[in-house]
Scaffold this motif. Structure first.
Motif, PDB file in Angstrom:
ATOM      1  N   ILE A  48       0.844  -1.202   0.000  1.00  0.00           N
ATOM      2  CA  ILE A  48       0.000   0.000   0.000  1.00  0.00           C
ATOM      3  C   ILE A  48       0.880   1.252   0.000  1.00  0.00           C
ATOM      4  O   ILE A  48       0.714   2.150  -0.827  1.00  0.00           O
ATOM      5  CB  ILE A  48      -0.917   0.036   1.248  1.00  0.00           C
ATOM      6  CG1 ILE A  48      -1.931  -1.108   1.194  1.00  0.00           C
ATOM      7  CG2 ILE A  48      -1.645   1.373   1.342  1.00  0.00           C
ATOM      8  CD1 ILE A  48      -2.769  -1.227   2.459  1.00  0.00           C
ATOM      9  N   SER A  49       1.836   1.284   0.941  1.00  0.00           N
ATOM     10  CA  SER A  49       2.645   2.499   1.030  1.00  0.00           C
ATOM     11  C   SER A  49       3.520   2.658  -0.212  1.00  0.00           C
ATOM     12  O   SER A  49       3.718   3.770  -0.695  1.00  0.00           O
ATOM     13  CB  SER A  49       3.490   2.497   2.304  1.00  0.00           C
ATOM     14  OG  SER A  49       4.287   1.344   2.372  1.00  0.00           O
ATOM     15  N   VAL A  52       1.394   4.157  -3.086  1.00  0.00           N
ATOM     16  CA  VAL A  52       1.155   5.582  -2.886  1.00  0.00           C
ATOM     17  C   VAL A  52       2.437   6.373  -3.141  1.00  0.00           C
ATOM     18  O   VAL A  52       2.440   7.419  -3.804  1.00  0.00           O
ATOM     19  CB  VAL A  52       0.643   5.846  -1.449  1.00  0.00           C
ATOM     20  CG1 VAL A  52       0.515   7.338  -1.195  1.00  0.00           C
ATOM     21  CG2 VAL A  52      -0.694   5.149  -1.232  1.00  0.00           C
ATOM     22  N   PHE A  55       3.468   6.694  -6.698  1.00  0.00           N
ATOM     23  CA  PHE A  55       2.638   7.727  -7.312  1.00  0.00           C
ATOM     24  C   PHE A  55       3.243   9.120  -7.056  1.00  0.00           C
ATOM     25  O   PHE A  55       3.393   9.930  -7.973  1.00  0.00           O
ATOM     26  CB  PHE A  55       1.214   7.637  -6.749  1.00  0.00           C
ATOM     27  CG  PHE A  55       0.337   8.790  -7.122  1.00  0.00           C
ATOM     28  CD1 PHE A  55      -0.183   8.900  -8.410  1.00  0.00           C
ATOM     29  CD2 PHE A  55       0.034   9.774  -6.195  1.00  0.00           C
ATOM     30  CE1 PHE A  55      -0.979   9.976  -8.761  1.00  0.00           C
ATOM     31  CE2 PHE A  55      -0.766  10.852  -6.539  1.00  0.00           C
ATOM     32  CZ  PHE A  55      -1.279  10.954  -7.821  1.00  0.00           C
ATOM     33  N   LEU A 102      -3.208  11.368   0.964  1.00  0.00           N
ATOM     34  CA  LEU A 102      -2.392  10.173   0.693  1.00  0.00           C
ATOM     35  C   LEU A 102      -1.911   9.547   1.995  1.00  0.00           C
ATOM     36  O   LEU A 102      -1.885   8.318   2.142  1.00  0.00           O
ATOM     37  CB  LEU A 102      -1.188  10.546  -0.180  1.00  0.00           C
ATOM     38  CG  LEU A 102      -1.515  10.997  -1.605  1.00  0.00           C
ATOM     39  CD1 LEU A 102      -0.241  11.336  -2.367  1.00  0.00           C
ATOM     40  CD2 LEU A 102      -2.305   9.925  -2.348  1.00  0.00           C
ATOM     41  N   ILE A 105      -4.485   7.536   3.689  1.00  0.00           N
ATOM     42  CA  ILE A 105      -4.621   6.224   3.042  1.00  0.00           C
ATOM     43  C   ILE A 105      -3.622   5.223   3.624  1.00  0.00           C
ATOM     44  O   ILE A 105      -3.902   4.037   3.751  1.00  0.00           O
ATOM     45  CB  ILE A 105      -4.404   6.363   1.511  1.00  0.00           C
ATOM     46  CG1 ILE A 105      -5.530   7.200   0.909  1.00  0.00           C
ATOM     47  CG2 ILE A 105      -4.322   4.998   0.844  1.00  0.00           C
ATOM     48  CD1 ILE A 105      -5.376   7.436  -0.575  1.00  0.00           C
ATOM     49  N   ILE A 106      -2.444   5.725   3.998  1.00  0.00           N
ATOM     50  CA  ILE A 106      -1.454   4.822   4.591  1.00  0.00           C
ATOM     51  C   ILE A 106      -1.675   4.668   6.095  1.00  0.00           C
ATOM     52  O   ILE A 106      -1.524   3.582   6.654  1.00  0.00           O
ATOM     53  CB  ILE A 106      -0.025   5.351   4.337  1.00  0.00           C
ATOM     54  CG1 ILE A 106       0.203   5.505   2.837  1.00  0.00           C
ATOM     55  CG2 ILE A 106       1.013   4.406   4.912  1.00  0.00           C
ATOM     56  CD1 ILE A 106       1.543   6.100   2.500  1.00  0.00           C
TER      57      ILE A 106
ATOM     58  N   THR B 361      10.205   9.394   0.573  1.00  0.00           N
ATOM     59  CA  THR B 361       9.096   8.443   0.456  1.00  0.00           C
ATOM     60  C   THR B 361       9.408   7.146   1.194  1.00  0.00           C
ATOM     61  O   THR B 361       8.523   6.580   1.838  1.00  0.00           O
ATOM     62  CB  THR B 361       8.788   8.137  -1.017  1.00  0.00           C
ATOM     63  OG1 THR B 361      10.005   7.861  -1.688  1.00  0.00           O
ATOM     64  CG2 THR B 361       8.094   9.295  -1.680  1.00  0.00           C
TER      65      THR B 361
END
Ligand code: HEM
Ligand SMILES: [Cu+2]
Lengths: 351, 617
Positions: A48-49, A52, A55, A102, A105-106, B361
């Motif tokens: 999942i992470s 994201v 993206f 975002l 979502i995580i 990230t």
């Protein structure tokens, strides 16, 4: 949720399969191919992470490339003075709000998974094993079962097994990547985690917290067998007679040497919980000597003659009288025939 | 006696000048040289690590020695290389950017440098005195409290001494920025580099005391038999982890915020645009600084703090991505519509953007606590933090070196070599560290002296080591660049880059009083404001007059030497009580110099108006 998660998993499994096939990552060590509940929960969260974040990286890279293509200084326009823009409220709000979305979502699955993996509500009705980290080996004690082992942890498949982790010296960290994430073994308190393996097999475990010179040699194995086999293994382990006479003459002499040279002072055979050194009850069934070395007579002899060279800083060195090579060979013979059970790493599918 | 002496002098005089200097620009040189030296030492240690890991079960170095190299690599890079080099740039640039003639406490500034240097020397002396620290740069108890020999003692005292120096630097720059801005330089007109140093200074002031306290407790455990971290004596080893990371996490921002400032300056200058979203950038910096203190326990997800604590720290950590994201997009939009020149300083900044985005990230990925159970203490983490501290801090240092070299030394670094350095280092960097993300998840924990054959880790490690050689090559090219540039005579004018901020309004290198007349600041990017109105220089805010400057002093050097000597006394008194005499000698010297400093009047000197006028012609 489940649907697209499934697709991503398939994609991910496929690409990690490629990794494995191309020789990157051993399937009973890598966290990419989960074989247990904890590893699966973690991997889902990783995916999942990752999605994201990829993206985000893509968006940044697209803007970045456009900037570099469009706005590099052109020949003859060295003196061009661009418009001195101050900022743009709307844009700035957009790139504040979108990241927040975002992150939510995580964050939501993160919190859920974190609580899930810390769930101790079933600890009472499950198998409980006390795990002790030592420089540089692991001890496993099936308290209510009266069974002690070291280096090889046997568990039944498809069962939540609760581990109570503690350290006898410095901080260690218990990690079996393909079954579950890690948890520290601290000297002052007991940490609880659970593991559950889906398939029979031998899974590689490692110590993940710097604990001294041989930190990188503090490997262990988790051996998952079917619940029936596990029952059998328990019976076999409990019926071990620590005094039993070996069959061959050499092994018999080895047994005597084992007792005379104070090996027995640190290494128990049978269910005695004394654990200055690894418990050797099923030593003959192990896959490795000291967690990392080839499991054969020659290596055992080498180990007995000079443990510090093979595992620097370990606490066996210097704690027993010198042995001749011949004596060491006899002890090796004795140890190798300590095979109480038919249920072994080989039977569980160790290649 | 009163004018700036710039004529030729002998080597002895030159050395004496640097030993006694309180001029922030010369202290900047000292920080750069000492930090650069330690960077090379740390780099050598990194190469040793990577050579050891070139193939499975390698025996290039022994297990115990490996842990020493590993510990010293981390400690050296963080405390003795990255941070001091950044201190070098604060010293070189901040007073100029705010239009000040000096820092608030020149004497303290010099003392801070010498304490850092002697602390660093003390740490490295351990190599020659029976073994370096070997418990990791994090020195977790009880490994650190039980580590035999004196290695960890050197860690404790070395860091204590050099940490005191850092703390002084933080106080000094906070006060300087608050008090010494030129007329008209309001807070919201400060260049972003100055802003980041401002916030960094605050972080230093709040974070370093935690380290100081932790090191004291560790010192008492090791040297005087207390049991703060010893469970057998009712202590708790996890307390050390908290203390360490309450310092250690902000430390990461102490490193990275200044380079955010550097990139803001460089990107804006070389795209000929003012920084996009200046106000947002300032608030993002402050917010990052604040959140930096709230998230230390994300280093401890596997310690067993429980799901509630883990969740709170996970979400708090993710929150940092928001202000960081704001920064990334504001930099991109600064470039957008600009007239972009790509030279060496700019290359490092452009290389930074994607690299740091990846590092950021993966940071968010690490913040997901239940996923971190897999990443923690593996090569995934090694990859992540090198993406941030090499891809951020080291890239930023290189950008700053190319950008401010002319201002500091009056010469421009060679562009061809500069670009070659960048490409070698950049490619080498990604080769080395990208693959480590995978190595970590494929089951390679960090701080491993060897990895075993047949576990699928061979290829990745080989590639990683090859990458490290590229980086080493890049660094060598840079050194060649520095040497050849220093040998050149060519001088540059005050403003080689068509700059926007105050440091570009004065000659390169600047006179030791910086500004003959303090400038009047009439907006953000003050020099640019003047340029757009057709002027080449700042409007002065005061008439020409006498300038008051502090005198040089050898006391900071002597005082630091005193602490250095006392440090050895503390370390060795465990073996033999007579070593305590060194404690008395050392502390005597240190306290003696403090006494001298307190009672002896030192009013500084004046540079007279007439001499200034002469210098102008
Ligand atoms: C020349 C480039 C570099 C290379 C090849 C390199 C390589 C490595 C390697 C292989 C490790 C050991 C990982 C482990 O076994 O856990 C490591 C650790 C570390 N590195 Fe670097 N590194 C480099 C530059 C830097 C820089 C510039 C910094 C900081 C400014 C830095 C900070 C650290 C830290 C803090 C550690 C952790 C040490 C510890 O675990 O105690 N490195 N590095
Ligand atoms: Cu360990």
């Amino acid at each position: 949720m489940k649907g697209w998660m499934g697709k991503f998993r398939a994609l991910f499994l496929f690409s990690s399969l490629l990794l494995v096939l191309s020789g990157c990552g051993k399937e009973n060590l890598t966290a990419f191919v989960p074989e247990g509940y904890g590893a699966e929960v973690s991997l889902n969260l990783i995916i999942i992470s990752l999605v994201v974040m990829v993206f985000v990286i893509l968006v940044v890279m697209i803007v970045y490339t456009m900037v570099l293509v469009k706005f590099r200084q052109k020949k003859g326009k060295e003196d061009f003075i661009p418009k001195q823009t101050e900022g743009n409220k709307a844009l700035e709000i957009i790139w504040t709000v979108i990241p927040i979305i975002l992150l939510i979502i995580i964050a939501v699955p993160t919190v859920r998974a974190t609580f899930d993996l810390a769930d101790e509500s079933k600890a009472d009705e499950s198998l409980n094993i006390n795990v002790t980290g030592n420089q540089y080996w692991w001890h496993f004690s099936y308290n209510d079962q009266d069974i002690q082992t070291s280096q090889d942890l046997y568990i039944p498949t498809d069962t939540r097994v609760y581990l109570n982790l503690k350290s006898s010296d410095v901080i260690h960290s218990f990690w079996v990547p393909s079954i579950s994430g890690k948890m520290d073994a601290n000297p002052e308190n007991e940490n609880t985690m659970y593991i559950e393996a889906y398939e029979e097999g031998v899974y590689y475990g490692k110590c993940a917290e710097l604990c001294g010179p041989s930190h990188s040699l503090m490997d262990f194995k988790v051996i998952a067998v079917s619940p029936e086999e596990f029952e059998q293994w328990k019976k076999d382990m409990k019926s071990v007679d620590p005094e039993a006479q070996p069959e061959t003459a050499s092994a018999q002499e080895g047994q005597k040497l084992f007792q005379e040279n104070s090996c027995i002072g640190c290494h128990a055979i049978g269910s005695s919980p004394a654990a200055v050194g690894p418990n050797l009850t099923n030593f003959g069934d192990r896959t490795k000597v000291a967690g990392v070395l080839e499991h054969d007579k020659e290596t055992i002899v080498n180990w007995l003659l000079n443990p510090d060279e093979l595992k620097p800083g370990n606490k066996m060195a210097g704690n027993y009288p010198e042995l001749t090579e011949e004596e060491a060979g006899k002890i090796a013979d004795y140890l190798l025939q300590l095979q109480p059970s038919e249920i072994t790493p080989e039977s569980a599918g160790n290649e | 006696m009163s004018t700036a002496v710039t004529h030729k002098q002998g080597f002895g005089a030159f050395l004496w000048d640097y030993l006694t200097t309180v001029d922030h620009k010369k202290i900047a040189h000292l920080y750069l040289i000492a930090g650069g030296f330690f960077f090379l030492v740390g780099g050598l240690e990194a190469m040793a690590i990577r050579i050891q890991l070139i193939k499975p079960a390698n025996d290039f170095v022994s297990a115990g020695f490996y842990n020493e190299i590993l510990t010293m690599h981390g400690t050296t890079m963080i405390f003795l290389a990255a941070m001091p080099i950044l201190f070098g740039f604060m010293n070189a640039v901040v007073p100029l950017q705010i239009g000040a003639r000096d820092v608030a406490f020149p004497f303290l500034n010099s003392l801070g440098f010498w304490l850092f240097l002697f602390g660093g020397l003390m740490l490295n002396a351990s190599w020659f005195l029976g073994g370096a620290p070997d418990a990791g740069w994090t020195a977790y108890a009880p490994l650190s409290t039980t580590s035999p020999g004196h290695g960890v003692d050197f860690y404790i005292l070395g860091l204590q001494i050099s940490g005191a120096g850092t703390l002084m630097g933080g106080i000094n720059f906070l006060v300087t920025i608050i008090n010494m801005r030129a007329p008209g330089m309001t807070y919201m007109r400060m260049p972003l580099f100055t802003w980041t140093i401002f916030v960094t200074s605050v972080l230093i002031i709040f974070a370093f005391p935690a380290l100081t306290v932790g090191l004291f407790l560790l010192m008492f455990d090791r040297m005087f038999g207390s049991g703060f971290f010893d469970p057998a004596m009712g202590g708790n080893s996890i307390i050390w982890e908290h203390l360490f990371w309450i310092f250690g996490h902000p430390e990461v921002y102490i490193l990275v915020l200044p380079v955010f400032g550097v990139f803001s300056e460089v990107i804006s200058t070389f795209s000929k645009k003012r920084l996009f979203g200046y106000t947002a950038m300032v608030f993002a910096t402050v917010l990052i600084g604040f959140l930096g203190f709230m998230v230390w326990a994300h280093h401890m997800f596997t310690v067993g703090l429980g799901p509630a604590a883990n969740s709170i720290f996970a979400v708090a950590t993710m929150a940092i991505a928001v202000p960081t994201g704001i920064k990334i997009f504001n930099w991109l939009l600064t470039l957008w519509g600009g007239n972009i020149t790509i030279n060496s300083a700019m290359l490092w900044s452009l290389g930074f953007l994607p690299t740091f985005t990846i590092g950021g990230t993966t940071g968010v990925m690490l913040a997901a606590a239940a996923a971190d159970f897999q990443y923690h203490d593996t090569y995934f983490v090694v990859a992540h933090f090198h993406y941030v501290i090499v891809g951020g801090v080291v890239f930023g240092i290189f950008a700053a070196l190319h950008y401010w070299w002319p201002k500091m030394f009056g010469k421009i670094l060679n562009e061809k070599l500069g670009k070659l350095t960048f490409w070698l280092f950049f490619i080498g960097f990604h080769l080395t560290f990208f693959i480590q993300h995978f190595l970590g998840l494929m089951g390679m924990p960090r701080r491993y002296w060897v990895f075993l054959p047949d576990q699928g880790l061979d290829t990745g490690n080989l590639i990683s080591t090859i990458g490290a050689f590229f980086m080493a090559l890049g660094t060598i090219v840079f050194l060649i660049n520095v040497i050849t540039t220093s040998l050149k005579k060519q001088e540059v004018a005050g403003d080689p880059w068509d700059g926007r901020t105050l440091e570009w309004t004065i000659p390169s290198p600047p006179e030791h009083y910086n500004f003959k007349q303090l400038p009047l600041v009439r907006g953000l990017d003050p020099l640019w404001v003047e340029k757009t109105e057709g002027r080449k220089e700042m409007t002065p805010a005061e008439p020409l007059g006498d300038i008051h400057m502090p005198n040089n002093s050898i006391l900071p050097f002597v005082m630091s030497l005193g602490f250095f000597i006392a440090g050895f006394g503390f370390i060795y008194q465990v073996d033999d009580i007579s070593w305590l005499s060194l404690v008395f000698v050392g502390m005597g010297i240190a306290l003696g110099t403090m006494f001298v400093r307190s009672v002896k009047d030192d009013l500084g000197h004046h540079i007279h108006k007439e001499d200034l006028e002469k210098g102008a012609k």
